[in-house]
Design a protein around this motif. Structure first.
Motif, PDB file in Angstrom:
ATOM      1  N   ASP A 178       0.826  -1.204   0.000  1.00 19.10           N
ATOM      2  CA  ASP A 178       0.000   0.000   0.000  1.00 19.10           C
ATOM      3  C   ASP A 178       0.870   1.268   0.000  1.00 19.10           C
ATOM      4  OD1 ASP A 178      -2.584   1.413   0.338  1.00 19.10           O
ATOM      5  OD2 ASP A 178      -1.727   1.971   2.265  1.00 19.10           O
ATOM      6  N   LEU A 179       1.711   1.405   0.986  1.00 10.36           N
ATOM      7  CA  LEU A 179       2.539   2.615   1.073  1.00 10.36           C
ATOM      8  C   LEU A 179       3.575   2.662  -0.056  1.00 10.36           C
ATOM      9  CD1 LEU A 179       3.353   5.217   2.468  1.00 10.36           C
ATOM     10  CD2 LEU A 179       4.678   3.889   4.120  1.00 10.36           C
ATOM     11  N   SER A 180       4.147   1.503  -0.403  1.00 10.65           N
ATOM     12  CA  SER A 180       5.147   1.484  -1.487  1.00 10.65           C
ATOM     13  C   SER A 180       4.514   1.979  -2.793  1.00 10.65           C
ATOM     14  CB  SER A 180       5.684   0.061  -1.703  1.00 10.65           C
ATOM     15  OG  SER A 180       6.215  -0.441  -0.511  1.00 10.65           O
ATOM     16  N   THR A 181       3.281   1.530  -3.058  1.00 12.71           N
ATOM     17  CA  THR A 181       2.593   1.940  -4.293  1.00 12.71           C
ATOM     18  C   THR A 181       2.298   3.438  -4.282  1.00 12.71           C
ATOM     19  OG1 THR A 181       1.580  -0.230  -4.443  1.00 12.71           O
ATOM     20  CG2 THR A 181       0.536   1.532  -5.725  1.00 12.71           C
ATOM     21  N   ARG A 182       1.825   3.927  -3.151  1.00 18.53           N
ATOM     22  CA  ARG A 182       1.492   5.368  -3.077  1.00 18.53           C
ATOM     23  C   ARG A 182       2.727   6.222  -3.312  1.00 18.53           C
ATOM     24  NH1 ARG A 182      -3.299   6.480   0.561  1.00 18.53           N
ATOM     25  NH2 ARG A 182      -4.124   4.464   1.162  1.00 18.53           N
ATOM     26  N   LEU A 183       3.844   5.796  -2.745  1.00 17.02           N
ATOM     27  CA  LEU A 183       5.078   6.569  -2.932  1.00 17.02           C
ATOM     28  C   LEU A 183       5.508   6.555  -4.395  1.00 17.02           C
ATOM     29  CD1 LEU A 183       7.011   5.365   0.234  1.00 17.02           C
ATOM     30  CD2 LEU A 183       6.459   7.749  -0.253  1.00 17.02           C
ATOM     31  N   LEU A 184       5.392   5.387  -5.026  1.00 13.88           N
ATOM     32  CA  LEU A 184       5.775   5.302  -6.451  1.00 13.88           C
ATOM     33  C   LEU A 184       4.840   6.121  -7.320  1.00 13.88           C
ATOM     34  CD1 LEU A 184       6.726   1.720  -7.666  1.00 13.88           C
ATOM     35  CD2 LEU A 184       8.087   3.778  -7.811  1.00 13.88           C
ATOM     36  N   ARG A 185       3.526   6.004  -7.042  1.00 18.55           N
ATOM     37  CA  ARG A 185       2.541   6.763  -7.838  1.00 18.55           C
ATOM     38  C   ARG A 185       2.800   8.260  -7.744  1.00 18.55           C
ATOM     39  NH1 ARG A 185      -2.595   4.568  -5.449  1.00 18.55           N
ATOM     40  NH2 ARG A 185      -2.775   2.507  -6.381  1.00 18.55           N
ATOM     41  N   ASP A 186       3.218   8.709  -6.564  1.00 16.19           N
ATOM     42  CA  ASP A 186       3.476  10.152  -6.371  1.00 16.19           C
ATOM     43  C   ASP A 186       4.894  10.539  -6.802  1.00 16.19           C
ATOM     44  OD1 ASP A 186       0.964  10.283  -5.348  1.00 16.19           O
ATOM     45  OD2 ASP A 186       1.542  10.607  -3.264  1.00 16.19           O
ATOM     46  N   LEU A 225      -2.058  -1.257  -8.215  1.00 18.03           N
ATOM     47  CA  LEU A 225      -2.168  -0.690  -9.563  1.00 18.03           C
ATOM     48  C   LEU A 225      -1.321   0.581  -9.685  1.00 18.03           C
ATOM     49  CD1 LEU A 225      -5.990  -1.102 -10.277  1.00 18.03           C
ATOM     50  CD2 LEU A 225      -4.095  -2.607 -10.932  1.00 18.03           C
ATOM     51  N   LEU A 226      -0.539   0.615 -10.767  1.00 16.45           N
ATOM     52  CA  LEU A 226       0.319   1.785 -10.992  1.00 16.45           C
ATOM     53  C   LEU A 226      -0.053   2.510 -12.283  1.00 16.45           C
ATOM     54  CD1 LEU A 226       3.769   0.302  -9.908  1.00 16.45           C
ATOM     55  CD2 LEU A 226       2.653   2.269  -8.868  1.00 16.45           C
ATOM     56  N   GLY A 227      -1.115   2.048 -12.924  1.00 16.43           N
ATOM     57  CA  GLY A 227      -1.550   2.694 -14.168  1.00 16.43           C
ATOM     58  C   GLY A 227      -0.601   2.435 -15.326  1.00 16.43           C
ATOM     59  N   ILE A 228       0.134   1.306 -15.275  1.00 19.36           N
ATOM     60  CA  ILE A 228       1.061   0.988 -16.367  1.00 19.36           C
ATOM     61  C   ILE A 228       0.357  -0.019 -17.285  1.00 19.36           C
ATOM     62  CG2 ILE A 228       3.310  -0.049 -16.925  1.00 19.36           C
ATOM     63  CD1 ILE A 228       4.213   0.924 -14.110  1.00 19.36           C
ATOM     64  N   ASP A 229      -0.146   0.457 -18.417  1.00 18.61           N
ATOM     65  CA  ASP A 229      -0.901  -0.454 -19.278  1.00 18.61           C
ATOM     66  C   ASP A 229      -0.130  -0.870 -20.525  1.00 18.61           C
ATOM     67  OD1 ASP A 229      -0.997   1.936 -20.573  1.00 18.61           O
ATOM     68  OD2 ASP A 229      -3.156   2.238 -20.373  1.00 18.61           O
ATOM     69  N   SER A 230       1.090  -0.406 -20.676  1.00 15.26           N
ATOM     70  CA  SER A 230       1.913  -0.908 -21.778  1.00 15.26           C
ATOM     71  C   SER A 230       3.381  -0.787 -21.385  1.00 15.26           C
ATOM     72  CB  SER A 230       1.634  -0.149 -23.079  1.00 15.26           C
ATOM     73  OG  SER A 230       2.119   1.156 -22.956  1.00 15.26           O
TER      74      SER A 230
END
Ligand code: NAP
Length: 372
Positions: free
Chosen positions: A304-312, A337-342
């Motif tokens: 959870d926190l790792s994803t939020r930090l990467l997204r930001d 989910l990081l919004g990486i679709d390709s």
């Protein structure tokens, strides 16, 4: 044009700068060497810690009269403003130094080329850009702070071969081998703080301290726990062990944390919640940690926190241990989910190094975020 003696002196200055370790932040690590008028080593110095004399001043003192007519070789542009100590440019001019060789200019807005201008106006010859890339790497935490105002974040994760950070029941002890875990302890000793999320505290009850078998007085990082609820329940080790512990929560939640606030070393930091959620702004958190002198942060959190930090786009580098085990897709993923679709949107690493760590592999590198 720089001489062989000046190149060697810059290599020495770089080695000296490293001795400042993690104790100079928010100042940079700086080393300086003085060559006398015949090009012989006459003195040197380094910046030991924030508030202590600057490398240039120490080097001038150690060279004594030999500084006059000589050359200063220094890893960063000398300061020209009154901070905790006087301007180094004044000390260089008064010492009668005739030439200054600098690895890189200091992007601190109070300096940023002005130090060089002052030296040149006093008739001193200035040469720049010698071993600049090495000095940039050495001072990456400082340069990042000047540019963003934030702490540098290294995300550390232990992964199975199939990219899982915990089994389906949340157990993750131990994915990495003992040697890797010792290495993580040394990483902790070199940073200002370890950051985690309340989910990891609840699941693992980690200590996040440095516990190494030798008798060296390892420095203990502060421990920072992020939570939107402040619901910790039982008596977790992270709050009970001695040392500085910061609980970062949304405004209003701190009032409920009286049980923890009274524990020695525990601080509660409140931040406005992001609109429409109870999440705190991680940018604000990292600006506050930097302002409190915590220049580098090792994040040891769940997905959870790792994803939020990467997204930001707040993760600056990663240290990923991959262990020889498979947990299957029922195991917990490293990221959500990081919004990486390709594939062209993949987050990639730069300056990558890969090494064996016991039975694991350690991959390290800086994160490259796409410009768009
Ligand atoms: N293999 C590894 O390297 C590794 C490392 C660490 C953890 N783990 C595993 O990961 C699992 C835990 O994962 P997780 O995703 O639940 O834990 P986590 O990411 O450590 O913590 C998540 C919690 O952090 C808080 N949080 C995160 N961002 C926030 C924000 N911006 N504002 C306020 N609060 C914020 C929330 O706390 P509240 O719930 O209080 O709102 C959230 O529920 C465990 O199974 C653990 O063993 C594995």
């Amino acid at each position: 044009m720089v001489s062989k003696a000046e190149i060697n002196a810059m290599k020495k200055a770089l080695k000296l700068a490293i001795l400042g370790g993690g104790s100079t932040f928010p100042n940079p690590m700086v080393g300086a060497v003085i060559l006398d008028r015949d090009g012989n080593h006459a003195g040197d110095g380094f910046h030991r810690e924030c508030g202590a004399p600057h490398a240039e001043v120490i080097a001038i003192a150690s060279a004594g009269d030999a500084a006059s007519g000589g050359t200063m070789v220094v890893t960063l542009e000398p300061c020209c403003h009154h901070g905790r100590t006087g301007p180094c440019t004044d000390a260089i001019i008064s010492a009668g130094i005739k030439r200054v060789v600098i690895a890189m200019t200091d992007p601190d807005p109070r300096v940023n080329g002005e130090g060089i201008k002052q030296l040149e106006s006093a008739g001193i010859e200035v040469e720049t850009d010698l071993l600049a890339a090495s000095v940039r790497e050495l001072n990456r935490v400082y340069l990042h702070y000047i540019e963003t105002g934030r702490s540098w974040v290294t995300l550390k994760i232990a992964l199975s071969l199939d990219g899982r950070t915990a089994a389906a029941d949340g157990s993750s002890r131990w994915i990495s081998c003992e040697q890797s875990r010792r290495r993580v302890q040394r990483m902790r000793a070199s940073v200002g703080a370890v950051l985690t999320g309340a989910g990891t505290v609840r699941a693992d009850d980690p200590e996040l301290t440095v516990r190494l078998p030798d008798s060296r007085p390892w420095s203990q990082p502060a421990r920072v726990v992020v939570s939107s609820t402040g619901d910790f329940g039982d008596s977790w080790k992270i709050f009970r062990n001695p040392g500085r512990v910061i609980i970062a929560v949304p405004e209003g939640v701190g009032a409920r944390l009286t049980e923890y606030k009274d524990l020695p070393g525990v601080e509660v930091w409140e931040f406005p919640a992001d609109s429409g959620s109870r999440s705190i702004s991680l940018v604000s958190l990292l600006k506050r940690t930097a302002a409190e002198g915590l220049g580098e942060i090792l994040c040891e959190a769940g997905s959870d926190l790792s994803t939020r930090l990467l997204r930001d786009e707040l993760v600056d580098s990663v240290s990923i241990f991959t262990a020889p085990m498979i947990l299957g897709s029922e195991g917990r993923p490293a990221f959500e989910l990081l919004g990486i679709d390709s594939i062209e949107k993949a987050i990639r690493l730069d300056n990558v190094s890969s090494s064996r760590s016991g039975s694991d592999f350690l991959t390290e590198g800086s994160i490259v975020y796409r410009a768009d």
